[in-house]
Every structure is written in C-alpha cells, then in structure tokens.
Scaffold this motif. Structure first.
Motif, PDB file in Angstrom:
ATOM      1  N   PHE A 101       0.829  -1.206   0.000  1.00 23.04           N
ATOM      2  CA  PHE A 101       0.000   0.000   0.000  1.00 23.04           C
ATOM      3  C   PHE A 101       0.867   1.262   0.000  1.00 23.04           C
ATOM      4  CE2 PHE A 101      -3.589  -2.675   1.401  1.00 23.04           C
ATOM      5  CZ  PHE A 101      -4.602  -2.121   0.629  1.00 23.04           C
ATOM      6  N   THR A 102       1.948   1.226   0.761  1.00 21.85           N
ATOM      7  CA  THR A 102       2.797   2.410   0.879  1.00 21.85           C
ATOM      8  C   THR A 102       3.431   2.782  -0.451  1.00 21.85           C
ATOM      9  OG1 THR A 102       3.255   1.930   3.209  1.00 21.85           O
ATOM     10  CG2 THR A 102       4.788   3.395   2.073  1.00 21.85           C
ATOM     11  N   VAL A 103       3.941   1.797  -1.169  1.00 25.54           N
ATOM     12  CA  VAL A 103       4.599   2.080  -2.447  1.00 25.54           C
ATOM     13  C   VAL A 103       3.578   2.320  -3.555  1.00 25.54           C
ATOM     14  CG1 VAL A 103       6.119   1.147  -4.237  1.00 25.54           C
ATOM     15  CG2 VAL A 103       6.679   0.812  -1.821  1.00 25.54           C
ATOM     16  N   ASP A 104       2.617   1.391  -3.694  1.00 25.73           N
ATOM     17  CA  ASP A 104       1.760   1.416  -4.877  1.00 25.73           C
ATOM     18  C   ASP A 104       0.682   2.491  -4.842  1.00 25.73           C
ATOM     19  OD1 ASP A 104       3.269  -0.640  -5.832  1.00 25.73           O
ATOM     20  OD2 ASP A 104       1.747  -2.191  -5.607  1.00 25.73           O
ATOM     21  N   LEU A 105       0.158   2.799  -3.673  1.00 26.07           N
ATOM     22  CA  LEU A 105      -0.899   3.809  -3.601  1.00 26.07           C
ATOM     23  C   LEU A 105      -0.421   5.099  -2.943  1.00 26.07           C
ATOM     24  CD1 LEU A 105      -3.714   4.870  -3.999  1.00 26.07           C
ATOM     25  CD2 LEU A 105      -4.450   3.575  -1.973  1.00 26.07           C
TER      26      LEU A 105
END
Length: 279
Positions: A101-105
């Motif tokens: 979640f941290t990287v992709d969104l």
C-alpha cells in the motif's frame, strides 16, 4: 522552452520501455529509480540512442517526501513539466501488505502532490495500475472505497486494515485493493489538474512478460490460468504497455483525461463474458 519528462522505475522493465518512447516529446528525461547503477546505465543508453534528449538518473524512493521535493526542484530548474510515466511499484511477492500500500498507492499520491504545482497546459501523467481489481475483490465495497480516497491520511494503513479486514494481509488482495486505489486516485486527480490544462490517466497491464511478471507467475498459479484465458492466447510485452503509455502522454490524447486504459489482451473481457475461466 525545455520540456521535461519524468519516469519512475525508469531503470528497468516497463519503466525503461516507457522512457525509450519519451524522447519524442521531451528534451530532458529524469529516470527516477532506487538503484543508482541501473538508472545511470539506462540514462547512458537513452542519451546515446536519442542525442536530441538528455537523460539523467535521479536516485529516489517515491515514498520519501524529501526526495520527491528534490525531484520537483530539479524539474522546475530544468524547464516545463511535460510528461510523467509513473511505473514504479511492487507486486505481491515483493513485500508485506503495508509496504505494498505504501509504495503502490501512497507513493502515487505523494508523487502527484509533489509535482502538482508544476502542472501546466500540456502536462500529462500516466500512473501504472493493474487489471487485478477489475477481476473483483473487496475494493468494490463502498466502505473500502471511502478509505482508498484518502491515501495520505496519517492513519490510512490502520483504516484500510479495518475496512478490508484480516484478508488485507494477503499480499495478493492488498495489491488488488491498492491498485483499485490508483484507479480512484487518477479520477480525483484529473478533476484537480483539469483547470491547469493538465491531464492524468492510468494504464492497467494484464499478464506481461517481464522479470517481475515471471517472479509473480512462479508463485501464483492463477496467472498461468489468466494467460490461458486471454483471447490473444499469449502474455503481453513490456513495449506494448509502453506504447499505450506513450499514446496517453502524447498530444494525440489531448482530450483523454481521468480514464484507465486496460492493456490485457482481452482477458478481462473473457472473464466477464464467461468466455474465459480461472478454474
């Protein structure tokens, strides 16, 4: 006027393929990547292949707000932001659910926030999403969607864990939900950017033959079934996704804004019409 392009994940894979297309529309190209050696080599290759465009490596983590501020300063110092291909991201086998979640969104939202002040007439951005959420899953729940629409809230990870439930710790589900968040973010961002004459879209690759894709396929038998259900009866190629990205960034797509372009060989169509099956 110097036109500047930015490609995240530009040192390899689909990011590098996108970068190879951008010399047609930019004068300076920043290859943003965590791996300095890879980005530097890619910049050398691109500068040699397209002498009219200068390619520069830019080492940064897209989840690091200080690094993104430096990126925005570099773009501003070079000229006018013309094109952004945000290809950086991680897939289910690469990290736990929180990092996905941290990287992709969250990283997508942070990058947009950093570059938004530079957007002007003609600026175009493409964010990489995925076909995964288009095949179903918890992202269709309105409660989940409400949380996804605020990815920069400080308690976002806790809120998405509560909305989705324990299943979110499955990295495949986390990836699908995060990429659904990218779809939604792009729609909201298109509304924010429109008054400046700037555009943003997303692309959703299907099963693509890349090193990262092969890593996922080795750990997820469903991907093989998806390839078998694809009407074109093959995996996609990185350059095919890059071609779609280049179109969205080009002036030919000047009235295309806030949409997702599915590049999957028709597999979602097959699944949704019952012509293909994952069983």
């Amino acid at each position: 006027m110097t036109n500047v392009g930015v490609v995240t994940g530009g040192g390899r894979g689909m990011g590098l393929e996108c970068a190879r297309r951008l010399p047609e529309i930019v004068d300076v190209l920043l290859l943003v990547d965590l791996d300095e050696a890879t980005a530097t080599e890619a910049a050398r290759e691109l500068s040699a292949a397209s002498p009219g465009t200068r390619a520069e490596p830019f080492v940064a983590d897209i989840t690091d707000t200080d690094a993104l501020a430096r990126l925005a300063d570099r773009v501003s110092g070079l000229g006018t932001l013309r094109a952004v291909a945000h290809a950086a991201g991680i897939s289910p086998t690469m990290a736990d659910w929180r990092r996905i979640f941290t990287v992709d969104l969250i990283g997508t939202a942070l990058l947009a926030e950093a570059l938004r002040p530079l957007a002007t007439t003609g600026t175009a951005t493409v964010c990489f999403a995925s076909m995964a959420p288009l095949l179903g899953g918890p992202a269709s729940d309105p409660a989940v969607q409400k949380v996804l629409d605020a990815p920069l809230e400080k308690d976002f990870l806790d809120r998405i864990r509560e909305a989705v439930g324990p299943a979110v710790e499955d990295t495949g589900i986390a990836y699908s939900v995060a990429k659904s968040g990218v779809h939604r973010f792009v729609r909201h961002e298109a509304v924010r950017l429109g008054p400046q004459g700037a555009r943003i879209c997303s692309v959703s690759p299907g099963v693509i033959d890349t090193p990262q894709g092969r890593q996922e396929a080795a750990n997820n038998p469903t991907l093989g079934k998806l390839t078998g259900a694809t009407p074109l009866a093959r995996e996609g190629r990185a350059e095919e996704v890059a071609a779609a990205t280049a179109f969205l960034l080009s002036d030919q797509a000047s009235f295309v804004n806030g949409i997702d372009l599915l590049v999957d060989g028709g597999v979602c169509a097959a699944i949704h019409t019952g012509a293909g099956s994952l069983r």
